[in-house]
Design a protein around this motif. Structure first.
Motif: not given
Length: 209
Positions: A87-96, A105-110
Motif C-alpha cells: 500500500t501507499t498508506y502509512e496510517g496506523d489505523a489502516l495497518a491495524v 505483513a504490511y509493506l509500503l509500495k515505496s
C-alpha cells in the motif's frame, strides 16, 4: 530448485505498472514464481481459489472489492492463507485493520525494491512483518480510545464537505448531537477543529475519500 519447491505468488493490484514492477523483481529469484495476477478483489478471490498461492501480495485500494474485504473473504475459507499488504498508506489505523483482517505483513509500495523479497520469505516461513515506522505509530496510538461507528460516520461526512445541518438530517440527529460527537472526535484525535480532524483521520487511515 524445482518449480514445485518455489514460493508461488499471486499479485493483486489495480495498476498494471505496479504488477509489472513486482513481476520484474520476482523474476530473477530462484526460489519464487509468479503464478497469477488480479486487478481487483473479486478477481483475487477467484484466482486464490484456483491457484492456491503460497503468498498473496494484496493492494488495499481497488475497485469492485477493496483489499480489507478481500483479505477477510480469503481468510474465511483459507485461514492459513499468507497475505502481504502492499500500500501507499502509512496510517496506523489502516495497518491495524489489515492485520486484524488477516494480513501477515504490511509493506509500503515505496519500499518494494528494498523489502519485498525479504518480506515474502519472512511470511512464507510463517512469521509476520510490519515496518518499524508503522509499528511505532501503532504502538503510539494503541492505548487511545477508538472512534465509535457513529463518530466515524459523522467524520466521514465532514470529510466529504457536509455541514452539521446536513449531517444531522442524514443521520436523523439533532445538530447539537452532531456537535457533541464532533467534540468527542476532536478529543480522541487530539485536534482542535474540523480541518485538523479530517487531515489526521485521512493520514492515519481512519477514514478514506
Amino acid at each position: 530448485m524445482t518449480s514445485a519447491n518455489r514460493i508461488r505468488l499471486l499479485t493483486v493490484d489495480y495498476h498494471a505498472v505496479l504488477r509489472d514492477g513486482i513481476a520484474a523483481i520476482i523474476a530473477p529469484e530462484p526460489d519464487m514464481v509468479l503464478v497469477g495476477e488480479a486487478t481487483n478483489g473479486a478477481e483475487a478471490v477467484e484466482a486464490f481459489h484456483n491457484l492456491r498461492p503460497d503468498v498473496t501480495l494484496m493492494d488495499l485500494q481497488m475497485p469492485i472489492k477493496g483489499g480489507i474485504e478481500t483479505i477477510e473473504e480469503i481468510r474465511a475459507v483459507a485461514p492459513a492463507a499468507r497475505i502481504v499488504v502492499l500500500t501507499t498508506y502509512e496510517g496506523d489505523a489502516l495497518a491495524v485493520r489489515a492485520l486484524k483482517a488477516g494480513a501477515c505483513a504490511y509493506l509500503l509500495k515505496s519500499s518494494l525494491r528494498k523489502e519485498l523479497l525479504n518480506t515474502i520469505r519472512i511470511v512464507h516461513a510463517g512469521r509476520r512483518y510490519v515496518p518499524a515506522e508503522i509499528a511505532q505509530e501503532i504502538a503510539v496510538h494503541a492505548a487511545e480510545e477508538p472512534l465509535t461507528s457513529r463518530e466515524l460516520s459523522i467524520l466521514q461526512r465532514v470529510a466529504e464537505g457536509k455541514a452539521n445541518k446536513m449531517i444531522a438530517w442524514e443521520l436523523s440527529l439533532s445538530e447539537d448531537t452532531v456537535k457533541a460527537h464532533l467534540r468527542n472526535i476532536y478529543s480522541k484525535l487530539d485536534v482542535n477543529d474540523r480541518v485538523q480532524a479530517v487531515t489526521t483521520a485521512l493520514r492515519r487511515g481512519i477514514i478514506s475519500l
